[in-house]
Design an enzyme around this catalytic site. Structure first.
Site, short mmCIF file in Angstrom:
data_model
loop_
_atom_site.label_atom_id
_atom_site.label_comp_id
_atom_site.label_asym_id
_atom_site.label_seq_id
_atom_site.Cartn_x
_atom_site.Cartn_y
_atom_site.Cartn_z
CB VAL A 119 63.90 -7.69 -47.64
CG1 VAL A 119 62.66 -6.94 -47.16
CG2 VAL A 119 64.66 -6.88 -48.69
CG HIS A 120 68.65 -6.47 -44.25
ND1 HIS A 120 68.36 -7.80 -44.50
CD2 HIS A 120 69.99 -6.36 -44.30
CE1 HIS A 120 69.50 -8.46 -44.69
NE2 HIS A 120 70.49 -7.60 -44.57
#
Ligand SMILES: [Zn+2]
Length: 160
Positions: A119-120
């Site tokens: 995730v980012h």
């Protein structure tokens, strides 16, 4: 400029071609510099430049943990990610005189995530009318030299 808002899609196209391991895990294992584009390392998360920026200064806030979504992270990591997101905006205001931001994340394949497993959060600086130098080059990709310059400026911005 047309379709100013498509960094998510851009990321998908660029990263999908070379899904050899996780690009974030690969980057964070290297020493920080223009090679891995990590501008700042926190305790639980870091700030990395997007190799295919939508505008100059397009960064991503990434946890060290290889986790596909925010729910899978511990609260301390989520908190640090939000702190780094906010700090990134301060740096971009200082370094690039950014006047506005788009910020967000694509989580899951149906949302168009380019890197599914890690995730980012994207932070994209914006200017009124986007009259920064990117505008004059239209849809042309930033040259490697320019990206390296951007990296050095943002890295320095985090040290202040
Ligand atoms: Zn990863």
């Amino acid at each position: 400029m047309k379709h100013i808002w498509s960094p998510w899609r851009m990321e998908y196209i660029e990263n999908h071609e070379k899904e050899d391991g996780c690009i974030f895990c690969t980057a964070q294992a290297k020493a920080d510099g223009a090679d891995n584009l990590i501008a700042y390392r926190g305790k639980l998360a870091y700030v990395i430049l997007n190799r295919y920026p939508y505008t100059s200064g397009h960064v991503m806030v990434v946890p060290f943990a290889h986790v596909p979504n925010l729910e899978g992270l511990d609260p301390a990591t989520r908190a640090e990610m939000m702190e780094l997101t906010s700090r990134s905006m301060s740096v971009l205001r200082n370094v690039y005189n950014a006047r506005a931001f788009n910020m967000g994340a694509n989580i899951g394949e149906a949302a168009g995530a380019g890197v599914l497993g890690h995730v980012h959060i994207h932070v994209v600086p914006r200017w009124a009318g986007d009259t920064n130098f990117m505008s004059s080059t239209g849809q042309t990709r930033v040259l490697p030299e320019a990206l390296e310059d951007t990296f050095l400026r943002i890295q320095k911005g985090f040290r202040i």
